[in-house]
Design a protein around this motif. Structure first.
Motif, mmCIF file in Angstrom:
data_model
loop_
_atom_site.group_PDB
_atom_site.id
_atom_site.type_symbol
_atom_site.label_atom_id
_atom_site.label_comp_id
_atom_site.label_asym_id
_atom_site.label_seq_id
_atom_site.Cartn_x
_atom_site.Cartn_y
_atom_site.Cartn_z
ATOM 1 N N GLY A 161 0.792 -1.217 0.000
ATOM 2 C CA GLY A 161 0.000 0.000 0.000
ATOM 3 C C GLY A 161 0.831 1.275 0.000
ATOM 4 N N GLY A 162 2.117 1.132 -0.278
ATOM 5 C CA GLY A 162 2.998 2.293 -0.184
ATOM 6 C C GLY A 162 2.907 3.250 -1.359
ATOM 7 N N SER A 163 2.333 2.827 -2.469
ATOM 8 C CA SER A 163 2.224 3.702 -3.635
ATOM 9 C C SER A 163 1.063 3.239 -4.503
ATOM 10 N N ASP A 164 0.698 4.081 -5.462
ATOM 11 C CA ASP A 164 -0.385 3.725 -6.395
ATOM 12 C C ASP A 164 0.038 2.604 -7.325
ATOM 13 N N ALA A 165 1.348 2.333 -7.374
ATOM 14 C CA ALA A 165 1.864 1.309 -8.286
ATOM 15 C C ALA A 165 2.007 -0.060 -7.592
ATOM 16 N N TYR A 166 1.404 -0.206 -6.409
ATOM 17 C CA TYR A 166 1.567 -1.459 -5.658
ATOM 18 C C TYR A 166 1.066 -2.672 -6.444
ATOM 19 N N GLU A 167 0.008 -2.483 -7.229
ATOM 20 C CA GLU A 167 -0.580 -3.598 -7.967
ATOM 21 C C GLU A 167 -0.047 -3.717 -9.391
#
Length: 236
Positions: free
Chosen positions: A49-55
């Motif tokens: 959950g550390g960034s919008d790019a986690y997924e």
């Protein structure tokens, strides 16, 4: 008869049972444990959950055994990666599964695992590009992940990290997907335990030996008592 049964049990089963005990148990594969470990490592490598790019990422976990002649492998794909790509990273019947089977030596990979895994990533890069997708992600944008693709080796195997890292970085450049490979041991993930069959074998053998000893002692005592009684009658 009991001694014979105990003897047969000793020769047929106890050798294996004692081997299991001496080795601290055996490793048993468990899918839930493996998936939980992969999910944990994904979070550790890409920051939960550390960034919008986690997924937007790809994690591959490769588990080795002590002899380096057996392995388990799983791919953990982020939810934002295109479905067509996600489906390629499944079981042995998928593109990824066949690539691992073809590239990783099944007899012994102790000195070749680095180049084997690099070859797997090269194959997957080519196959993903064949899909002709405008973007590897469902939202159609490029990944903003700051994680550099790399190898994490948690085993004692001698691996040339640069060999794998170069392939991973090339994979990311060609597909846009940040990728990490974690190499660990089966024992670290699954642990060791004694199979129930081994425990039952040891208990049964102990019971049979105990019963046999009891019957032998009782028989000897009766024989001595009978001999003592016979001598008294003669003396009378």
């Amino acid at each position: 008869i009991i001694l014979m049964l105990a003897g047969l049990l000793v020769f047929s089963s106890l050798g294996t049972a004692f081997s299991h005990v001496a080795n601290g148990g055996v490793i048993s594969y468990d899918a839930r444990t493996f998936e939980a470990y992969a999910d944990q490592q994904y979070a550790a490598e890409f920051g939960k959950g550390g960034s919008d790019a986690y997924e937007d990422n790809l994690l591959i976990v490769f588990l080795t055994n002590e002899e380096a002649d057996g392995y388990y492998c799983i791919a953990w794909v982020g939810d934002n990666v295109q479905t067509n790509i996600n489906l390629m990273f499944g079981n042995q019947n998928t593109v990824f599964g066949r690539a691992v089977t073809a590239c990783v030596k099944s007899d012994y990979y102790g000195y070749s695992l680095d180049s084997n895994l690099a070859a797997v990533m090269d194959v997957m890069s080519v196959e993903i590009q064949k899909l002709g997708l405008k973007s590897s992600f469902k939202d159609g944008t490029a990944s903003t992940s700051t994680v550099q693709s790399h190898l994490t080796n948690k085993t004692g195997l001698s691996m040339t990290a640069d060999t794998v890292n170069d392939s991973l970085e090339r994979f990311t450049e060609e597909t846009g997907i940040p990728a990490v490979i974690v190499v660990d041991t089966m024992e670290n993930v699954f642990g060791k335990n004694l199979p129930m069959s081994t425990i039952l074998t040891l208990i049964l053998a102990a019971v049979l030996v105990g019963v046999a000893i009891y019957l032998i002692v009782r028989s000897i005592r009766k024989r001595k008592q009978g001999q003592a009684g016979g001598k008294e009658k003669i003396n009378l």
